[in-house]
Design a protein around this motif. Sequence first.
Motif, mmCIF file in Angstrom:
data_model
loop_
_atom_site.group_PDB
_atom_site.id
_atom_site.type_symbol
_atom_site.label_atom_id
_atom_site.label_comp_id
_atom_site.label_asym_id
_atom_site.label_seq_id
_atom_site.Cartn_x
_atom_site.Cartn_y
_atom_site.Cartn_z
ATOM 1 N N ALA A 33 46.193 39.876 41.277
ATOM 2 C CA ALA A 33 45.361 39.039 40.339
ATOM 3 C C ALA A 33 45.311 38.428 38.728
ATOM 4 C CB ALA A 33 44.032 40.134 40.135
ATOM 5 N N GLU A 52 48.011 42.280 38.156
ATOM 6 C CA GLU A 52 47.410 43.536 38.112
ATOM 7 C C GLU A 52 46.967 43.547 39.455
ATOM 8 O OE1 GLU A 52 43.262 45.114 36.228
ATOM 9 O OE2 GLU A 52 43.099 43.547 36.729
ATOM 10 N N ARG A 54 43.372 43.440 42.519
ATOM 11 C CA ARG A 54 41.934 44.502 42.322
ATOM 12 C C ARG A 54 41.518 44.373 43.341
ATOM 13 N NH1 ARG A 54 40.366 40.185 38.019
ATOM 14 N NH2 ARG A 54 41.461 40.497 36.501
ATOM 15 N N ARG A 59 41.940 49.265 40.304
ATOM 16 C CA ARG A 59 41.995 48.186 39.011
ATOM 17 C C ARG A 59 43.464 49.205 39.338
ATOM 18 N NH1 ARG A 59 39.291 44.674 35.515
ATOM 19 N NH2 ARG A 59 37.979 43.057 35.798
ATOM 20 N N SER A 61 48.122 48.240 37.742
ATOM 21 C CA SER A 61 48.677 47.596 36.733
ATOM 22 C C SER A 61 49.313 48.402 37.208
ATOM 23 C CB SER A 61 47.793 47.712 35.341
ATOM 24 O OG SER A 61 46.383 47.174 35.541
#
Length: 169
Positions: A33, A52, A54, A59, A61
Motif C-alpha cells: 500500500a 505496508e 493492507r 495492516r 508493516s
Amino acid sequence: MAVRHRLIKSPPADVWAVLADGNRYAEWVVGTASSRPVHGLWPHKDAAIAYEVRLGPLRLSSETVVRRCEEGSVLELEAKAGPLGTARIAIELRPWGDHCLVVFDEHPLQGAGGRLHNAGFEALIQLRHRAMLGRLARLCEHDARDGKPAGDAARAGAATGHGRGPAHA
C-alpha cells in the motif's frame, strides 16, 4: 522456485530508474500500500525501505533490505513479512534490442513461508509476479510514452530528500 520474465518496451536504464526509486516500490509491488526509504542509499547494499500491506482492516508493516546490487542490472532483496518469514527476491535486467527483459525470481528463505511452500503456493506467487511485472511495464512504458525518462521521479525525489538519497533512520 517462482521465476517469471517479461519484455518491457523501455531501455534497461529506464526500468532500473523505477526499481532504484524506493518511493515507487508500492506502485509496482502487488499487495504493497505504501513504501518509503528508511535507511541507507536505496538501492545500494544494506539499504532498506519500509512498506505496508493492507488487507481490509488488517495492516502489516515491515521492510525490504537490499542484499546485492549491481547498478543497472541486478537487484537482490530480502523481504520481511513478519510471522510469514522472509523471502529472497532477485530481479535481473537484460538488454533485449532497444528493450529490457526482466527476470524475476522469488523464493522463501525463513519462517512459515518456507515451511508451507508447495505447488499451490508457487502458483499464487506466479500470479502475483505476473501482475507485478505488468505494473512495472506499465510504469516504465507510460513514462516513455509521455516523453520523460522513468528516472525523473527518482531524481526529483533525491533532490527533495525523498527519493534514492539517504533517508531518516
